[in-house]
Design a protein around this motif. Structure first.
Motif, mmCIF file in Angstrom:
data_model
loop_
_atom_site.group_PDB
_atom_site.id
_atom_site.type_symbol
_atom_site.label_atom_id
_atom_site.label_comp_id
_atom_site.label_asym_id
_atom_site.label_seq_id
_atom_site.Cartn_x
_atom_site.Cartn_y
_atom_site.Cartn_z
ATOM 1 N N MET A 1 0.852 -1.191 0.000
ATOM 2 C CA MET A 1 0.000 0.000 0.000
ATOM 3 C C MET A 1 0.888 1.242 0.000
ATOM 4 S SD MET A 1 -3.015 1.196 2.603
ATOM 5 C CE MET A 1 -4.143 0.023 1.905
ATOM 6 N N ASN A 2 0.466 2.274 -0.738
ATOM 7 C CA ASN A 2 1.199 3.544 -0.710
ATOM 8 C C ASN A 2 0.316 4.646 -0.120
ATOM 9 O OD1 ASN A 2 -0.569 4.464 -2.762
ATOM 10 N ND2 ASN A 2 0.744 3.573 -4.341
ATOM 11 N N GLN A 5 -3.039 5.354 -1.842
ATOM 12 C CA GLN A 5 -4.045 4.319 -1.567
ATOM 13 C C GLN A 5 -4.596 4.463 -0.151
ATOM 14 O OE1 GLN A 5 -1.422 1.076 -2.566
ATOM 15 N NE2 GLN A 5 -2.586 0.589 -4.414
ATOM 16 N N GLU A 8 -7.194 7.043 -0.002
ATOM 17 C CA GLU A 8 -8.463 6.532 -0.531
ATOM 18 C C GLU A 8 -9.217 5.763 0.538
ATOM 19 O OE1 GLU A 8 -8.692 8.027 -4.185
ATOM 20 O OE2 GLU A 8 -9.812 6.161 -4.008
ATOM 21 N N HIS A 9 -8.475 5.097 1.422
ATOM 22 C CA HIS A 9 -9.089 4.255 2.442
ATOM 23 C C HIS A 9 -9.368 5.009 3.740
ATOM 24 C CE1 HIS A 9 -7.682 0.976 -0.145
ATOM 25 N NE2 HIS A 9 -8.456 0.169 0.542
ATOM 26 N N GLU A 22 -7.710 -5.320 4.882
ATOM 27 C CA GLU A 22 -7.486 -3.958 4.384
ATOM 28 C C GLU A 22 -6.966 -3.081 5.525
ATOM 29 O OE1 GLU A 22 -11.552 -3.348 3.048
ATOM 30 O OE2 GLU A 22 -10.878 -3.210 0.970
ATOM 31 N N CYS A 26 -3.372 -1.040 5.948
ATOM 32 C CA CYS A 26 -3.258 0.376 6.292
ATOM 33 C C CYS A 26 -2.349 0.551 7.511
ATOM 34 C CB CYS A 26 -4.642 0.967 6.604
ATOM 35 S SG CYS A 26 -5.721 1.132 5.186
ATOM 36 N N CYS A 39 -0.605 11.038 4.400
ATOM 37 C CA CYS A 39 -1.625 10.029 4.725
ATOM 38 C C CYS A 39 -2.012 10.096 6.209
ATOM 39 C CB CYS A 39 -1.178 8.638 4.328
ATOM 40 S SG CYS A 39 0.476 8.192 4.789
#
Lengths: 286, 220
Positions: A1-2, A5, A8-9, A22, A26, A39
């Motif tokens: 994951m970057n 992404q 987005e989550h 998921e 994260c 993030c």
């Protein structure tokens, strides 16, 4: 994951709408020691927005008995540690030199002060970075413990047990002194188990699933302490291979084990393991 | 002869300790309450100040109870959740990180999480049985002591929610008050998973944007 992404989550993470894998992805990304690109900030903003959903509700007034119960549990009367005053920037002002001119003396004074300031700020920065790293490690550990707790709760939700058993298991899961253990399947089996141990209460439970009944065989639980494998009982499963079983106080009297294991044994169990290990999990230290 | 399989014990994973940090010298909290005050109170709680915990309880307990009651529907259980929440706050105040959100948000998140834990352990029959046993419990009266600023915030949040498209609002409420995942929301509403993911993401973003327009990017 970057980072993109994760952004987005972020909303789903803050709302708890992600699937466990998921969320784990994260958490792993957030714990990475890299130059993140906003993030963490996006997640903080998402948490704030999500918490505002609570602000849409009219507040209620908890009864005074709630506060009394809290006081009792925290042991009211504990005194705060005396506060330390924050460290200030140490500075020295050496006396002005005679015979070197006021300007030269001032420049020298400023240079010394700047050097001291840079040194102290550097120390504070490093201390701050160490503190941040320690907090991140604590957060990762807390997140890992919380994930284990969530897995236990999901197992409990699907277990077919009485309300009383469910309440007892929930109390054990939520006790801050409890340690949660995930037992991983050894090999290709679909098995899974979670165990909750509370050394102080000498109480422990195990929830397991996918332990399909096998004719002439039983699933046996073991407490492992060093080289010793202590039998801790047969796991009786329902037709769908699920069980919620209490581990006996007697087995826990010598303190928490290093690990838990489940083996397949002849019906009735064995005094020492003879069959294949299908589940194994280490018990976290306190 | 049966095979003998020795059980190998992997090295136990060590976890860092979480001893509370002593507080840096703090000025006394005076005047109107605000977000910064909550963070200061948490610092004091992490240093073992029960008076600070009481102050936080008075500021945040009402909202924590409201969320717990909204999730569980039973006052007694909701109060148990509030009790557990503040005991957890007492024990874990040292872990609070202001960079990840406000103190009120942190406390309410703990309360919501604990309430959802209890909700998830009820199966459908138990939920029905509990509700039928507490039929007399209608929506409880709001606290009379709600501060004017809190009432203003509530009105604005309600207005912002009303401004969201109905599908986005429903998705947010199912996620927040019932703890449903994307897949569970999709199953409940009969909508595609991708659509639900988009509604959750856009819904929360839009809620945040609407509230920032009203000068409410963060809670007081």
């Amino acid at each position: 994951m970057n980072c993109a992404q994760l952004k987005e989550h972020a909303a789903a993470y803050a709302l708890g709408a992600l699937e466990p894998d998921e969320r784990r992805a994260c958490d792993r990304h957030l714990a990475e020691e890299i130059a993140h690109e906003g993030c963490h900030e996006a997640l903080a903003a998402a948490h704030e927005s999500a918490a505002l959903l609570a602000a849409a509700l009219p507040p209620l007034e908890p009864g005074e008995h709630v506060w009394r119960a809290i006081e009792q549990q925290i042991g009211a009367g504990s005194s705060a540690e005396p506060g330390r005053t924050g460290g200030g920037v140490a500075s020295r002002r050496p006396g002005a030199r005679r015979g070197g001119g006021r300007r030269e003396a001032l420049a020298w004074t400023l240079a010394v002060a700047a050097g001291v300031l840079a040194f102290v700020l550097g120390m504070e920065y490093r201390a701050s970075e160490r503190r941040r790293a320690a907090l991140d490690a604590e957060l990762a550990a807390a997140a890992s413990a919380e994930r284990d707790r969530q897995i236990c709760l999901r197992e409990l939700a699907t277990a077919r047990v009485s309300l009383r058993e469910r309440e007892a298991a929930l109390a054990l899961i939520n006790d801050p002194g409890s340690r949660l253990v995930q037992l991983a399947a050894q090999g290709d089996g679909p098995y899974h188990a979670s165990a909750i141990l509370n050394p102080e209460r000498q109480s422990a439970m195990i929830l397991a699933r996918e332990l399909a009944p096998q004719p002439g065989k039983d699933y046996q639980l073991w407490l492992i302490r060093g080289d010793d494998k202590v039998p801790a009982g047969i796991l009786r499963t329902d037709a769908e291979g699920r069980t919620l079983a209490r581990i006996s106080e007697q087995a826990l009297r010598e303190g928490p084990p290093d690990a838990l294991a489940v083996t397949v044994e002849p019906q009735g169990g064995m005094p020492q393991p003879t069959g294949p290990v299908i589940l194994l999990g280490t018990v976290p230290s306190a | 002869m049966p095979n003998r399989h020795d059980v190998e014990v992997p090295r136990p994973e060590l976890r860092p300790g979480g001893a509370p940090r002593p507080p840096v010298g703090l000025p006394p909290v005076t005047g109107a309450s605000g977000r910064g005050d909550d963070a200061l109170l948490l610092e004091r709680v992490s240093g073992g100040d029960p008076g600070a915990l009481r102050a936080l309880y008075e500021r945040c307990g009402g909202r924590a109870l409201a969320v717990a009651h909204r999730v569980l529907g039973v006052r007694g259980e909701a109060e148990d959740v509030v009790q557990e929440t503040f005991v957890q706050v007492w024990r874990e105040a040292g872990r609070y990180d202001a960079s990840r959100g406000g103190a009120m948000a942190w406390i309410v998140t703990i309360a919501r999480s604990r309430a959802l834990d209890r909700l998830r352990t009820r199966n459908a029959a138990e939920r029905a049985a509990l509700r039928s046993g507490e039929e007399a419990e209608t929506a409880p009266e709001p606290a009379p002591s709600e501060l004017a600023e809190q009432r203003q915030l509530r009105d604005r949040v309600v207005a912002a929610l009303a401004a969201l498209p109905r599908e986005q609002r429903s998705a947010l409420e199912l996620a927040y008050y019932e703890g449903l995942t994307h897949a569970e929301i999709a199953a409940r509403l009969g909508d595609p998973l991708g659509t639900v993911k988009t509604r959750v993401r856009l819904g929360l973003l839009k809620l945040g944007a609407l509230l920032r327009e009203r000068g409410l990017g963060e809670q007081p």
